[in-house]
Design a protein around this motif. Structure first.
Motif, PDB file in Angstrom:
ATOM      1  N   MET A   1       0.853  -1.195   0.000  1.00  0.00           N
ATOM      2  CA  MET A   1       0.000   0.000   0.000  1.00  0.00           C
ATOM      3  C   MET A   1       0.877   1.228   0.000  1.00  0.00           C
ATOM      4  N   LEU A   2       0.589   2.111  -0.907  1.00  0.00           N
ATOM      5  CA  LEU A   2       1.349   3.341  -1.049  1.00  0.00           C
ATOM      6  C   LEU A   2       0.981   4.289   0.078  1.00  0.00           C
ATOM      7  N   HIS A 296       8.276  -4.122  -0.942  1.00  0.00           N
ATOM      8  CA  HIS A 296       7.977  -3.306   0.237  1.00  0.00           C
ATOM      9  C   HIS A 296       9.048  -2.214   0.301  1.00  0.00           C
ATOM     10  N   ASP A 310       2.084  -6.018   4.213  1.00  0.00           N
ATOM     11  CA  ASP A 310       2.194  -5.079   3.075  1.00  0.00           C
ATOM     12  C   ASP A 310       3.417  -5.416   2.241  1.00  0.00           C
ATOM     13  N   GLU A 343       5.493  -0.693  -6.210  1.00  0.00           N
ATOM     14  CA  GLU A 343       4.212  -0.103  -5.769  1.00  0.00           C
ATOM     15  C   GLU A 343       4.457   0.981  -4.734  1.00  0.00           C
ATOM     16  N   GLU A 344       5.345   0.662  -3.781  1.00  0.00           N
ATOM     17  CA  GLU A 344       5.591   1.603  -2.686  1.00  0.00           C
ATOM     18  C   GLU A 344       6.283   2.878  -3.160  1.00  0.00           C
ATOM     19  N   TYR A 446       1.618  -0.673  10.256  1.00  0.00           N
ATOM     20  CA  TYR A 446       1.650  -0.247   8.850  1.00  0.00           C
ATOM     21  C   TYR A 446       2.901   0.590   8.576  1.00  0.00           C
ATOM     22  N   HIS A 447       3.708   0.143   7.602  1.00  0.00           N
ATOM     23  CA  HIS A 447       4.958   0.840   7.235  1.00  0.00           C
ATOM     24  C   HIS A 447       5.871   1.062   8.435  1.00  0.00           C
TER      25      HIS A 447
HETATM   26 ZN    ZN Z   1       2.731  -0.053   1.625  1.00  0.00          ZN
END
Ligand code: ZN
Length: 482
Positions: A1-2, A296, A310, A343-344, A446-447
Motif C-alpha cells: 500500500m502506497l 515493500h 504489506d 508499488e511503494e 503499517y509501514h
Molecule cells: Zn505499503
C-alpha cells in the motif's frame, strides 16, 4: 500500500458488458489447496529478515521474483510476459552535474557565475531539468497577474523577492505570461539567509541522484524552472546589475542558466507474470487479471521493514490462488496473475505493465482484482473499493461483495478512500477495465519495522484468496455479469 495520495484521478467507468449471465456458483474443485498453513510457510520465507524488505530495486527483490517464478514453473504456468515470467521495465537514475550546471549573470556591473547548492537552489528535484536558457531579466515585484502581463515576459526571466508570499502563485503567473523561469531573491534588507537551509535536502537529492522509472506515456508537466538565490547569490545578481538595491534591476541584466543532468545508472525492474490459459476456444481470449504488489520499502536506518502484511500477505495469497488453479485445471477464460514491483515508490510496476500489457496476441483483459494487505485486523473485517456508492462501481466489485459472506466476510466495508493508493488504479485508468480492490485495513504496524509474519492471520489471508478463487470460478459463464 502506497503511503500517500499521489493524485486524485477521476475513476474510469466500467464499460457496459451487456446482458446478464446465468452463472451458477461454479465448480469449486481446487479451492481446498488454499490453506493457511501453506500460506504461513511461504510468508515466513517471503517476509523474513533475509529478504530485507524487498525494496525496489534490491537484490532481495530479485530473489523474491525468482522464488515466485520457480514456484509458478513447477505448477505448470505459462510465462506471462512473452517467453519470460518477468516483465521488465527500466529505472533510470539522473543527477545534476555541478560541473556543467550554473547560473550566469551579465550586466552593467560585470559578470557573475553562481554555484548550484551555494548561490542558488531548487525547491524540488523535479526542477532539476536539462537545458540552456537565457534571456533578459524583468523585475516583477510581487509577480501579480497584472505585473506579469505588463512586463513583456516571453523569452525573459521574472524576478521576485521572497517576502513570505506564495511562490507557487507567482511562478504560475510568470509561466502564463510566457516567462522562461522565475528567480526568487533573498530580501537583502532582511539580513536573513533562509534558502540554504530550506532547500538543503532537495539540493542534496538532486546532486546524489533521483531515480524514476522509464514509463513512456505518463504525462509530464512542462518544465518551468524556479531558482532560489541565497544571500550570496542575490548579492552577485545586484553586483552584475551594477545596482546597490532592487530598484536598479530595471534594465540591462541578462541571465543564462545551464542545467545538465547526467544518468549514472540504469536498473532493470521486474513484475512477475504467469498465465493460466483458458480451455474454451472463444472465451480463452478473455483474460481475468489478479494482481498483488510484492515489493515493500526495504531497510531504513538499519531497520528491516519486513512488509509481512504489506504486501507479503497479498503476494502469498496470490501464490495460493496459483496452486488452486493448478489443482483445478484450466478454466474456460484465461487468468493472468501479476506480482508487481515498485508499488511503494509510486505504483511503478503496474503503471509500466498497464502501459504495455503482456497479453497474448488476440486476447483482451476483462477485469483486475487487486489484493494488498489482507492479513490483519478482525477476522471478518475486509474492505473493498469501488463500493456501490463509488462512481467506478462495476460488476466485478458487486460480484466480490455478493460472494464474500461465503468466506466469512458478512459485510464488506468501504475502501473508497484508498481508490488511488494501490495498483488497481492503473488497471482502471490505463486499461479501462472494471477493477476491484480487497484490503483488510491499516494497523499500528503499517509501514513500520514491526509488520512481521508472526502477526499475520494466515487463515484470513487464505479466506481472501478463496474468495478471489470463487470470483474466478464464477466468471466462467458464456457472458459476464453486468
Ligand atoms: Zn505499503
Amino acid at each position: 500500500m502506497l503511503t500517500t495520495f499521489l493524485l486524485l484521478v477521476a475513476p474510469v467507468l466500467a464499460p457496459n458488458q451487456g446482458p446478464i449471465p446465468s452463472n451458477g456458483e461454479g465448480d469449486l474443485s481446487g479451492i481446498e489447496e488454499i490453506r493457511a498453513d501453506r500460506i504461513r510457510a511461504d510468508l515466513f520465507f517471503f517476509a523474513d529478515d533475509a529478504m530485507r524488505g524487498r525494496d525496489t530495486p534490491s537484490p532481495e527483490q530479485r530473489i523474491a521474483a525468482r522464488y515466485l517464478r520457480a514456484r509458478l514453473e513447477r505448477l505448470g504456468f505459462t510465462p506471462g510476459a512473452g517467453a519470460s515470467f518477468f516483465f521488465e521495465y527500466a529505472l533510470a537514475r539522473k543527477k545534476v552535474d555541478p560541473e556543467r550546471s550554473f547560473l550566469g549573470l551579465s550586466g552593467p556591473g560585470g559578470t557573475e557565475r553562481l554555484v548550484f547548492g551555494e548561490d542558488y537552489f531548487i525547491s524540488s528535484s523535479r526542477y532539476a531539468g536539462d537545458g540552456s536558457f537565457s534571456g533578459p531579466v524583468r523585475f516583477l515585484g510581487e509577480a501579480s497577474k497584472e505585473a506579469c502581463e505588463a512586463a513583456s515576459l516571453p523569452g525573459a526571466w521574472g524576478v521576485t523577492v521572497d517576502d513570505g508570499g506564495s511562490i507557487l502563485r507567482r511562478a504560475r503567473n510568470a509561466e502564463r505570461s510566457g516567462a522562461s523561469g522565475l528567480i526568487v531573491l533573498t530580501d537583502p534588507a532582511s539580513g536573513l539567509d533562509p534558502f540554504p537551509v530550506r532547500f538543503r535536502k532537495t539540493t542534496e537529492l538532486a546532486k546524489s541522484g533521483v531515480s524514476s522509472p522509464r514509463i513512456g506515456a505518463r504525462s509530464k508537466r512542462a518544465f518551468f524552472p524556479v531558482y532560489y538565490l541565497s544571500k550570496t547569490g542575490t548579492e552577485a545578481l545586484l553586483a552584475a546589475a551594477g545596482s546597490a538595491d532592487l530598484a536598479g534591476l530595471a534594465s540591462g541584466l541578462d541571465l543564462r542558466v545551464e542545467s545538465e543532468q547526467v544518468g549514472d545508472e540504469e536498473t532493470v525492474l521486474e513484475d512477475v507474470c504467469a498465465l493460466w490459459p483458458g480451455s474454451d476456444p472463444r472465451l480463452r481470449d478473455e483474460v481475468l487479471i489478479v494482481s498483488a504488489h510484492y515489493d515493500h520499502v526495504g531497510v531504513r536506518d538499519g531497520e528491516i521493514y519486513n512488509g509481512a502484511d504489506d504486501n507479503g500477505s497479498g503476494s502469498m495469497g496470490l501464490l495460493a490462488i496459483a496452486e488452486a488453479l493448478a489443482a483445478r485445471g484450466p478454466l474456460r477464460r484465461s487468468v493472468m496473475l501479476v506480482w508487481v514491483s515498485g508499488e511503494e515508490k509510486g505504483l511503478w510496476g503496474s503503471a509500466a505493465w498497464t502501459e504495455a500489457p503482456t497479453l497474448p496476441a488476440g486476447t483482451q483483459a476483462i477485469c483486475d482484482l487487486n489484493i494488498d494487505m489482507i492479513g490483519r485486523n478482525a477476522p471478518d473485517h475486509l474492505l473493498i473499493t469501488p463500493t456501490r456508492d463509488h462512481p467506478a462501481s462495476n460488476w466485478l466489485s458487486r460480484l466480490v461483495t455478493r460472494l464474500s459472506p461465503l468466506e466469512g466476510f458478512p459485510r464488506l466495508g468501504s475502501a473508497d478512500e484508498y481508490w488511488a493508493r494501490s495498483d488497481h488504479m492503473n488497471f482502471s485508468q490505463n486499461l479501462k477495465i472494471p477493477v476491484a480492490f480487497l484490503f483488510s485495513g491499516e494497523h499500528e504496524d503499517y509501514h513500520r519495522p514491526t509488520d512481521t509474519p508472526d502477526k499475520i492471520d494466515c487463515d484470513k489471508v487464505a479466506r481472501v484468496a478463496r474468495l478471489v478463487f470463487r470470483v474466478l470460478v464464477n466468471l466462467q459463464g458464456d457472458t459476464l455479469p453486468s
